[in-house]
Design an enzyme around this catalytic site. Structure first.
Site, mmCIF file in Angstrom:
data_model
loop_
_atom_site.group_PDB
_atom_site.id
_atom_site.type_symbol
_atom_site.label_atom_id
_atom_site.label_comp_id
_atom_site.label_asym_id
_atom_site.label_seq_id
_atom_site.Cartn_x
_atom_site.Cartn_y
_atom_site.Cartn_z
ATOM 1 N N PHE A 178 0.841 -1.197 0.000
ATOM 2 C CA PHE A 178 0.000 0.000 0.000
ATOM 3 C C PHE A 178 0.871 1.239 0.000
ATOM 4 C CE2 PHE A 178 0.841 -0.981 4.415
ATOM 5 C CZ PHE A 178 1.076 0.266 5.000
ATOM 6 N N CYS A 179 0.281 2.348 -0.438
ATOM 7 C CA CYS A 179 0.951 3.652 -0.423
ATOM 8 C C CYS A 179 -0.131 4.716 -0.285
ATOM 9 C CB CYS A 179 1.801 3.859 -1.672
ATOM 10 S SG CYS A 179 0.872 3.772 -3.212
ATOM 11 N N THR A 180 0.225 5.966 -0.429
ATOM 12 C CA THR A 180 -0.720 7.055 -0.154
ATOM 13 C C THR A 180 -1.930 7.035 -1.071
ATOM 14 O OG1 THR A 180 1.155 8.412 0.544
ATOM 15 C CG2 THR A 180 -0.935 9.548 0.166
ATOM 16 N N GLY A 182 -1.823 5.162 -4.319
ATOM 17 C CA GLY A 182 -1.820 4.011 -5.210
ATOM 18 C C GLY A 182 -0.724 3.981 -6.250
ATOM 19 N N ILE A 207 -4.121 4.544 0.659
ATOM 20 C CA ILE A 207 -4.578 4.865 2.010
ATOM 21 C C ILE A 207 -5.695 5.899 1.977
ATOM 22 C CG2 ILE A 207 -3.874 5.749 4.274
ATOM 23 C CD1 ILE A 207 -0.946 4.978 3.364
#
Length: 305
Positions: A178-180, A182, A207
């Site tokens: 996951f990241c901020t 995508g 997220i």
């Protein structure tokens, strides 16, 4: 519908844009004409950026971007801000729209399986899943998902080397990344799949989409989500947080961090105090003094920021 005056749009789209240089000026003109601020990155592989403005202005921009031949519908996340979270508008030409520094990575050819926010909890709660935060160490420090691994990277360029050195932690597992918003996971999952891993997943919309859609009482997210603008971080429901930036090193600071003996507004924090010389701190202190004087005069807040 938010009552806050500024709409913030985080967007990206991977698509072949061989003539991307020609897109720069029309985008810059549209943004400036409509009071939009932020950053847009253009490259041969697509577009990426975060911008803010009135709801109507952002709607015009998204319509313009969507109409670019060959681009298609961008991945979009909306949030809102009480003040303009950017100081200026920049449209930049880059080699990559998110810099990993690995040749041949193409999310259009191979990418992990997208997992919707509503299904994310079940995946990361699976005992056979290893959860990897693909963001940087300072982002992880203020918030992450339960049980997530921190690769302790300072930049996304360091992530491929971390994967290579930690293959044994990933072998035989479902890999959930996951990241901020995508975009980093588009390349991270493509890279990991290129190493021969098959069970590779990533959180669709990142997220930000999770915090928007998953109720707090069901959430497996702990803390705040760092964002690259003057809001610094957002929480559940994408509400603005009380996290601030250290203006010396740009690390995010929680209210508890500001209790450190090494914190001095605009000068230092516990994270950077030992990294700076007394001369550096004296220079920052003078800059902070000028910032405060400018604020009293009603000048721009972003002096020295």
């Amino acid at each position: 519908m938010s009552n806050l005056p500024f709409t913030v749009a985080a967007l990206y789209c991977f698509a072949p844009l061989p003539q991307y240089e020609s897109l720069r000026e029309p985008l810059a003109q549209l943004c400036c004409a409509n009071g939009i601020k932020g950053t847009l990155l253009l490259a041969a592989e697509g577009i990426n950026g975060t911008v803010a403005g009135s709801a109507g202005a952002i709607e015009k921009l998204i319509a313009h971007i969507t109409a670019i031949p060959g681009l298609g519908e961008p991945e979009l996340k909306y949030s809102h801000a009480s003040e303009m979270p950017f100081h200026r508008m920049k449209v930049r030409l880059k080699r990559e729209i998110v810099t990993m520094g690995v040749e041949g990575i193409d999310p259009l050819k191979s990418v992990g399986t997208y997992i919707a926010p509503k299904d994310w909890n079940a995946l990361i709660a699976d005992e056979n899943t290893v959860v990897v935060d693909t963001r940087n160490d300072y982002e992880y420090a203020i918030g992450t998902f339960e049980g997530a691994i921190d690769p302790q990277t300072r930049t996304f360029r360091e992530f491929p080397e971390w994967v290579k050195q930690n293959r044994d932690r990933l072998e035989g597992k479902k890999i959930a990344m996951f990241c901020t918003g995508g975009i980093r996971c588009e390349k991270a999952t493509a890279f990991v799949k290129g190493l021969g891993f098959d069970d590779v997943y990533h959180l669709k919309g990142g997220i930000l989409k999770y915090l928007e859609e998953v109720p707090r009482e069901q959430s497996m997210w702990n803390g705040e989500c760092f964002v690259f603008d003057e809001r610094v971080a957002v929480g559940h429901g994408l509400a603005e947080s009380d996290v601030e930036l250290c203006r010396a090193c740009r690390r995010p600071l929680t209210p508890q961090d500001k209790l450190s003996q090494f914190f001095e507004e605009g000068v230092s924090c516990a994270g950077c105090y030992a990294e700076r010389t007394p001369e550096d701190r004296a220079r920052y202190a003078e800059r902070q003094k000028q910032v405060k004087l400018a604020e009293k005069r009603g000048a721009n807040k972003h002096i020295g920021s």
